[in-house]
Design a protein around this motif. Structure first.
Motif, PDB file in Angstrom:
ATOM      1  N   PHE A 140       0.784  -1.234   0.000  1.00  0.00           N
ATOM      2  CA  PHE A 140       0.000   0.000   0.000  1.00  0.00           C
ATOM      3  C   PHE A 140       0.815   1.282   0.000  1.00  0.00           C
ATOM      4  CE2 PHE A 140       0.293  -1.688   4.365  1.00  0.00           C
ATOM      5  CZ  PHE A 140       0.928  -0.643   5.031  1.00  0.00           C
ATOM      6  N   ASP A 141       2.115   1.245   0.279  1.00  0.00           N
ATOM      7  CA  ASP A 141       2.863   2.497   0.436  1.00  0.00           C
ATOM      8  C   ASP A 141       3.975   2.625  -0.596  1.00  0.00           C
ATOM      9  OD1 ASP A 141       3.164   4.956   1.635  1.00  0.00           O
ATOM     10  OD2 ASP A 141       4.555   4.245   3.172  1.00  0.00           O
ATOM     11  N   ALA A 142       3.622   2.467  -1.850  1.00  0.00           N
ATOM     12  CA  ALA A 142       4.550   2.668  -2.957  1.00  0.00           C
ATOM     13  C   ALA A 142       3.788   3.375  -4.077  1.00  0.00           C
ATOM     14  CB  ALA A 142       5.104   1.336  -3.449  1.00  0.00           C
ATOM     15  N   PRO A 143       4.425   4.301  -4.786  1.00  0.00           N
ATOM     16  CA  PRO A 143       3.717   5.056  -5.818  1.00  0.00           C
ATOM     17  C   PRO A 143       3.051   4.172  -6.874  1.00  0.00           C
ATOM     18  CG  PRO A 143       5.794   6.121  -5.320  1.00  0.00           C
ATOM     19  CD  PRO A 143       5.801   4.813  -4.570  1.00  0.00           C
ATOM     20  N   GLY A 144       3.744   3.111  -7.293  1.00  0.00           N
ATOM     21  CA  GLY A 144       3.155   2.243  -8.307  1.00  0.00           C
ATOM     22  C   GLY A 144       1.898   1.557  -7.819  1.00  0.00           C
ATOM     23  N   THR A 145       1.916   1.142  -6.561  1.00  0.00           N
ATOM     24  CA  THR A 145       0.742   0.498  -5.972  1.00  0.00           C
ATOM     25  C   THR A 145      -0.414   1.480  -5.858  1.00  0.00           C
ATOM     26  OG1 THR A 145       2.135  -1.020  -4.696  1.00  0.00           O
ATOM     27  CG2 THR A 145      -0.129  -0.723  -3.951  1.00  0.00           C
TER      28      THR A 145
END
Length: 278
Positions: A140-145
């Motif tokens: 949940f804490d990545a730009p792609g996600t």
């Protein structure tokens, strides 16, 4: 922070891989509601969007992929990896439940079941990443996600969304983060969390590093102990707030969704509606 341009780019990348999920317009609950049926997405949740966008946005190393998950994200990464021809190692806690564990196994991933909760699975996934050089796909804490999850709202607006308020269940904040980034204040966004897993609620009260103990009916999907930085920053920037619901209300709403609409969803999928009905 993630923005609408990144979400638009993600939608262009993944639209040939994911399901354009239907929307139900209904008043059977005594309110005029539109419900987006993301449980009809590949692997049973919106998580397939973020996983596919992440994989299509990177060069996957020879060591493959690794992810920690309460269950849904792990299944999504396993699905995306199999679809694109990559190997994946997935760590899930025991509370993921047998159905999600079986799904991940059947998708061909190397599955490791970890005692404890999501945070324990994440610890082991990070160790595996450091030891092998595998690419970590954060739940949940990545730009792609987050950009991938935001395509839910981009698609919903394309389908004619006219709501003044959107309620979204919150675990670590990937879906609501994508929604806040895409909508940019065009309608009010409210996060919904169980009283037994008030991750964003407590972070907004006490700061982004706040951790909570999680338990209860929806812990295997809404059980992050600490909210993502992307979600927290977007919530602060947009003034987004949360409401909390009891486990009993979530369970009752699951039953009502089946009785009135013949929609079978996991507890996390009933949480947002439970906030209205309770």
């Amino acid at each position: 922070m993630v923005n609408s341009e990144q979400i638009g780019a993600a939608w262009d990348k993944i639209r040939g891989h994911v399901v354009r999920t239907p929307v139900i317009q209904t008043d059977v609950f005594g309110l005029s509601l539109a419900i987006k049926l993301e449980h009809m997405q590949h692997t049973g949740s919106f998580k397939a969007r973020g996983a596919m966008n992440s994989l299509l946005s990177m060069n996957v190393p020879n060591a493959g992929l690794v992810a920690a998950s309460g269950g849904n994200h792990g299944a999504a990464v396993a699905w995306a990896a199999a679809r694109l021809g990559h190997k994946a190692r997935i760590y899930v806690p025991e509370i993921a439940g047998q159905a999600k564990i079986n799904l991940i196994k059947n998708l061909g991933a190397n599955l490791v079941v970890v005692p404890g909760a999501y945070s324990n699975a994440l610890e082991q996934a990070l160790e595996y990443e450091a030891d092998t050089g595998a690419a970590q796909i954060h739940a949940f804490d990545a730009p792609g996600t987050v950009a991938g999850q935001g395509t839910v709202m981009a698609e919903w607006e394309d389908q004619g969304l006219e709501a003044d308020t959107v309620l979204i269940a919150v675990g670590g904040g990937g879906l609501i983060g994508g929604a806040m980034a895409w909508l940019q204040g065009r309608c009010k966004v409210v996060g919904v969390e169980p009283f037994n897993a008030p991750t964003l609620t407590k972070a907004l009260q006490n700061g982004p590093q706040t951790t909570v103990e999680v338990s209860g009916i929806a812990a295997n999907a809404l059980g992050a102990k600490q909210v993502g930085t992307i979600c927290y920053d977007l919530a602060q920037a947009t003034g987004t707030r949360t409401v909390n619901v009891e486990d009993d209300a979530i369970g009752k709403t699951q039953l009502l969704l089946w009785e009135k609409l013949r929609q079978l969803v996991e507890p996390a999928g009933a949480a947002a509606l439970a906030a209205l009905l309770s």
